[in-house]
Design a protein around this motif. Structure first.
Motif, PDB file in Angstrom:
ATOM      1  N   PHE A 182      -5.568  -6.865   2.170  1.00 14.67           N
ATOM      2  CA  PHE A 182      -5.182  -6.848   3.579  1.00 14.67           C
ATOM      3  C   PHE A 182      -6.318  -7.421   4.436  1.00 14.67           C
ATOM      4  O   PHE A 182      -6.106  -8.303   5.280  1.00 14.67           O
ATOM      5  CB  PHE A 182      -4.865  -5.419   4.008  1.00 14.67           C
ATOM      6  CG  PHE A 182      -4.550  -5.243   5.472  1.00 14.67           C
ATOM      7  CD1 PHE A 182      -3.242  -5.200   5.916  1.00 14.67           C
ATOM      8  CD2 PHE A 182      -5.567  -5.090   6.408  1.00 14.67           C
ATOM      9  CE1 PHE A 182      -2.940  -5.033   7.277  1.00 14.67           C
ATOM     10  CE2 PHE A 182      -5.289  -4.927   7.755  1.00 14.67           C
ATOM     11  CZ  PHE A 182      -3.971  -4.891   8.188  1.00 14.67           C
ATOM     12  N   HIS A 183      -7.525  -6.911   4.200  1.00 12.49           N
ATOM     13  CA  HIS A 183      -8.656  -7.341   5.021  1.00 12.49           C
ATOM     14  C   HIS A 183      -9.087  -8.768   4.682  1.00 12.49           C
ATOM     15  O   HIS A 183      -9.500  -9.525   5.574  1.00 12.49           O
ATOM     16  CB  HIS A 183      -9.803  -6.342   4.881  1.00 12.49           C
ATOM     17  CG  HIS A 183      -9.485  -5.015   5.502  1.00 12.49           C
ATOM     18  ND1 HIS A 183      -9.644  -4.776   6.848  1.00 12.49           N
ATOM     19  CD2 HIS A 183      -8.969  -3.873   4.975  1.00 12.49           C
ATOM     20  CE1 HIS A 183      -9.250  -3.541   7.128  1.00 12.49           C
ATOM     21  NE2 HIS A 183      -8.842  -2.972   6.001  1.00 12.49           N
ATOM     22  N   GLN A 184      -8.968  -9.158   3.416  1.00 15.18           N
ATOM     23  CA  GLN A 184      -9.252 -10.541   3.065  1.00 15.18           C
ATOM     24  C   GLN A 184      -8.236 -11.473   3.716  1.00 15.18           C
ATOM     25  O   GLN A 184      -8.588 -12.546   4.219  1.00 15.18           O
ATOM     26  CB  GLN A 184      -9.204 -10.724   1.541  1.00 15.18           C
ATOM     27  CG  GLN A 184      -9.434 -12.173   1.089  1.00 15.18           C
ATOM     28  CD  GLN A 184     -10.838 -12.667   1.326  1.00 15.18           C
ATOM     29  OE1 GLN A 184     -11.775 -12.169   0.718  1.00 15.18           O
ATOM     30  NE2 GLN A 184     -11.004 -13.653   2.209  1.00 15.18           N
ATOM     31  N   VAL A 196      -2.611   4.282   4.340  1.00 14.97           N
ATOM     32  CA  VAL A 196      -1.579   3.301   4.682  1.00 14.97           C
ATOM     33  C   VAL A 196      -1.365   3.257   6.199  1.00 14.97           C
ATOM     34  O   VAL A 196      -1.408   2.190   6.830  1.00 14.97           O
ATOM     35  CB  VAL A 196      -0.246   3.639   3.980  1.00 14.97           C
ATOM     36  CG1 VAL A 196       0.822   2.621   4.369  1.00 14.97           C
ATOM     37  CG2 VAL A 196      -0.429   3.687   2.470  1.00 14.97           C
ATOM     38  N   HIS A 197      -1.155   4.417   6.794  1.00 19.93           N
ATOM     39  CA  HIS A 197      -0.793   4.469   8.214  1.00 19.93           C
ATOM     40  C   HIS A 197      -1.944   4.074   9.136  1.00 19.93           C
ATOM     41  O   HIS A 197      -1.701   3.721  10.301  1.00 19.93           O
ATOM     42  CB  HIS A 197      -0.269   5.860   8.565  1.00 19.93           C
ATOM     43  CG  HIS A 197       0.987   6.213   7.815  1.00 19.93           C
ATOM     44  ND1 HIS A 197       2.029   5.337   7.679  1.00 19.93           N
ATOM     45  CD2 HIS A 197       1.357   7.344   7.141  1.00 19.93           C
ATOM     46  CE1 HIS A 197       2.993   5.894   6.972  1.00 19.93           C
ATOM     47  NE2 HIS A 197       2.604   7.114   6.629  1.00 19.93           N
ATOM     48  N   GLU A 198      -3.170   4.106   8.630  1.00 19.34           N
ATOM     49  CA  GLU A 198      -4.299   3.658   9.436  1.00 19.34           C
ATOM     50  C   GLU A 198      -4.256   2.152   9.681  1.00 19.34           C
ATOM     51  O   GLU A 198      -4.963   1.640  10.562  1.00 19.34           O
ATOM     52  CB  GLU A 198      -5.622   4.030   8.758  1.00 19.34           C
ATOM     53  CG  GLU A 198      -5.958   5.513   8.853  1.00 19.34           C
ATOM     54  CD  GLU A 198      -7.227   5.871   8.098  1.00 19.34           C
ATOM     55  OE1 GLU A 198      -7.826   4.957   7.488  1.00 19.34           O
ATOM     56  OE2 GLU A 198      -7.613   7.047   8.115  1.00 19.34           O
ATOM     57  N   HIS A 199      -3.447   1.436   8.901  1.00 21.78           N
ATOM     58  CA  HIS A 199      -3.376  -0.018   9.059  1.00 21.78           C
ATOM     59  C   HIS A 199      -2.325  -0.457  10.076  1.00 21.78           C
ATOM     60  O   HIS A 199      -2.377  -1.594  10.557  1.00 21.78           O
ATOM     61  CB  HIS A 199      -3.131  -0.681   7.702  1.00 21.78           C
ATOM     62  CG  HIS A 199      -4.302  -0.582   6.775  1.00 21.78           C
ATOM     63  ND1 HIS A 199      -4.607   0.574   6.087  1.00 21.78           N
ATOM     64  CD2 HIS A 199      -5.256  -1.473   6.451  1.00 21.78           C
ATOM     65  CE1 HIS A 199      -5.707   0.372   5.376  1.00 21.78           C
ATOM     66  NE2 HIS A 199      -6.112  -0.853   5.580  1.00 21.78           N
ATOM     67  N   ASP A 200      -1.396   0.427  10.395  1.00 22.26           N
ATOM     68  CA  ASP A 200      -0.353   0.053  11.359  1.00 22.26           C
ATOM     69  C   ASP A 200      -0.928  -0.295  12.743  1.00 22.26           C
ATOM     70  O   ASP A 200      -0.532  -1.304  13.346  1.00 22.26           O
ATOM     71  CB  ASP A 200       0.690   1.172  11.482  1.00 22.26           C
ATOM     72  CG  ASP A 200       1.540   1.309  10.223  1.00 22.26           C
ATOM     73  OD1 ASP A 200       1.815   0.269   9.576  1.00 22.26           O
ATOM     74  OD2 ASP A 200       1.926   2.441   9.882  1.00 22.26           O
ATOM     75  N   PRO A 201      -1.873   0.520  13.272  1.00 24.10           N
ATOM     76  CA  PRO A 201      -2.432   0.166  14.586  1.00 24.10           C
ATOM     77  C   PRO A 201      -3.174  -1.174  14.574  1.00 24.10           C
ATOM     78  O   PRO A 201      -3.215  -1.858  15.606  1.00 24.10           O
ATOM     79  CB  PRO A 201      -3.393   1.326  14.889  1.00 24.10           C
ATOM     80  CG  PRO A 201      -2.907   2.464  14.059  1.00 24.10           C
ATOM     81  CD  PRO A 201      -2.371   1.841  12.808  1.00 24.10           C
ATOM     82  N   MET A 243       0.832  -1.211   0.000  1.00 25.13           N
ATOM     83  CA  MET A 243       0.000   0.000   0.000  1.00 25.13           C
ATOM     84  C   MET A 243       0.858   1.250   0.000  1.00 25.13           C
ATOM     85  O   MET A 243       0.581   2.220  -0.714  1.00 25.13           O
ATOM     86  CB  MET A 243      -0.917   0.023   1.234  1.00 25.13           C
ATOM     87  CG  MET A 243      -2.222  -0.703   1.102  1.00 25.13           C
ATOM     88  SD  MET A 243      -3.250  -0.448   2.589  1.00 25.13           S
ATOM     89  CE  MET A 243      -2.906  -1.955   3.464  1.00 25.13           C
ATOM     90  N   GLU A 244       1.913   1.215   0.810  1.00 24.54           N
ATOM     91  CA  GLU A 244       2.796   2.378   0.924  1.00 24.54           C
ATOM     92  C   GLU A 244       3.473   2.678  -0.414  1.00 24.54           C
ATOM     93  O   GLU A 244       3.591   3.840  -0.820  1.00 24.54           O
ATOM     94  CB  GLU A 244       3.843   2.133   2.003  1.00 24.54           C
ATOM     95  CG  GLU A 244       4.698   3.354   2.309  1.00 24.54           C
ATOM     96  CD  GLU A 244       5.564   3.161   3.534  1.00 24.54           C
ATOM     97  OE1 GLU A 244       5.927   4.164   4.173  1.00 24.54           O
ATOM     98  OE2 GLU A 244       5.867   1.997   3.873  1.00 24.54           O
ATOM     99  N   ALA A 245       3.924   1.639  -1.103  1.00 29.35           N
ATOM    100  CA  ALA A 245       4.565   1.831  -2.410  1.00 29.35           C
ATOM    101  C   ALA A 245       3.568   2.409  -3.415  1.00 29.35           C
ATOM    102  O   ALA A 245       3.903   3.316  -4.192  1.00 29.35           O
ATOM    103  CB  ALA A 245       5.123   0.506  -2.916  1.00 29.35           C
ATOM    104  N   VAL A 252      -3.733   1.190  -4.215  1.00 24.73           N
ATOM    105  CA  VAL A 252      -3.877   1.273  -2.758  1.00 24.73           C
ATOM    106  C   VAL A 252      -5.148   0.543  -2.329  1.00 24.73           C
ATOM    107  O   VAL A 252      -5.132  -0.267  -1.392  1.00 24.73           O
ATOM    108  CB  VAL A 252      -3.923   2.744  -2.276  1.00 24.73           C
ATOM    109  CG1 VAL A 252      -4.285   2.808  -0.792  1.00 24.73           C
ATOM    110  CG2 VAL A 252      -2.594   3.432  -2.511  1.00 24.73           C
ATOM    111  N   VAL A 253      -6.252   0.816  -3.021  1.00 23.68           N
ATOM    112  CA  VAL A 253      -7.527   0.166  -2.686  1.00 23.68           C
ATOM    113  C   VAL A 253      -7.406  -1.347  -2.836  1.00 23.68           C
ATOM    114  O   VAL A 253      -7.845  -2.117  -1.972  1.00 23.68           O
ATOM    115  CB  VAL A 253      -8.668   0.697  -3.567  1.00 23.68           C
ATOM    116  CG1 VAL A 253      -9.962  -0.069  -3.279  1.00 23.68           C
ATOM    117  CG2 VAL A 253      -8.885   2.185  -3.347  1.00 23.68           C
TER     118      VAL A 253
END
Length: 224
Positions: A136-138, A178-183, A117-119, A129-130
């Motif tokens: 990611f969620h799958q 992207v950063h919302e996925h780190d937590p 996502m970051e790339a 990104v989408v």
């Protein structure tokens, strides 16, 4: 011994499905657009039969709707649809998070998708990104150890992808997505189910209210 024909390459229906699906999910074909067999057959250089087969698969994936006597149309989503999809996501993914922790699953595949996502964000490629975010969620659901949870998410991946795309296109800075996925990954690694449930529920619902409002709906339909 049962005999099956070997499949060496995608069929024309597979290729038609992949092309049409990609265009719909990328927003290149707007919701409500009529899809015509003859036009698509000409564009894709094939007969109408594989186009019809692709339409059936797209309908099963909830990406198109068939209106008798009128034809096939790209599915439209209203505010209630978005609320329903996101409420279902919360139910599925908080369950997946708890099971993921109990299974002691590795977060390495999730970290790899955050990097992807970051790339994509660095390239300014919203659709990539989408796509990585949906995967990611799958993947979270796939790794939780419950095949039914994974299957439910996968069966609804088309509408989830479209709804997530509507949400993500609201962001001016793709790095925020992207950063919302780190937590989320941090919470899964932390091993506290209650914390993980709260973090992922907040992650899923934090920005969708603006989409619902833009569509004239009530954000209060999103469950607390």
């Amino acid at each position: 011994m049962l005999a099956f024909d070997r499949v060496d390459r995608p069929s024309l229906a597979d290729m038609a499905h992949a092309s049409i699906s990609r265009s719909i999910l990328a927003g290149e074909v707007p919701p409500g657009t009529q899809l015509k067999e003859t036009h698509l057959a000409d564009q894709l250089g094939m007969s109408r039969a594989p186009i019809r087969e692709a339409f059936k698969r797209l309908a099963d994936e909830h990406l198109v709707v068939e209106r008798p006597r009128y034809g096939v149309f790209v599915r439209e989503f209203d505010a209630d649809d978005i609320a329903d999809i996101y409420n279902l996501r919360v139910a599925i993914e908080t369950t997946a998070a708890r099971l993921f922790i109990r299974a002691g699953a590795s977060t390495t595949p999730l970290r790899a998708l955050v990097d992807e996502m970051e790339a994509a964000a660095g390239r300014g490629d919203t659709e990539a990104v989408v796509d990585a975010e949906v995967r990611f969620h799958q993947t979270l659901c796939d790794l939780c150890g419950n095949g039914y949870v994974s299957a439910v998410f996968r069966n609804l991946q088309g509408p989830i992808h479209m709804a997530m795309g509507m949400d993500d296109r609201n962001y001016v800075d793709l790095d925020e997505i992207v950063h919302e996925h780190d937590p989320v990954v941090d919470a899964l690694e932390g091993g506290d189910e209650q914390v993980a449930v709260a973090v992922i529920a907040e992650h899923i619902t934090s920005s969708v209210a603006s989409v619902i409002e833009r569509l004239g709906g009530d954000p209060g339909r999103i469950l607390d």
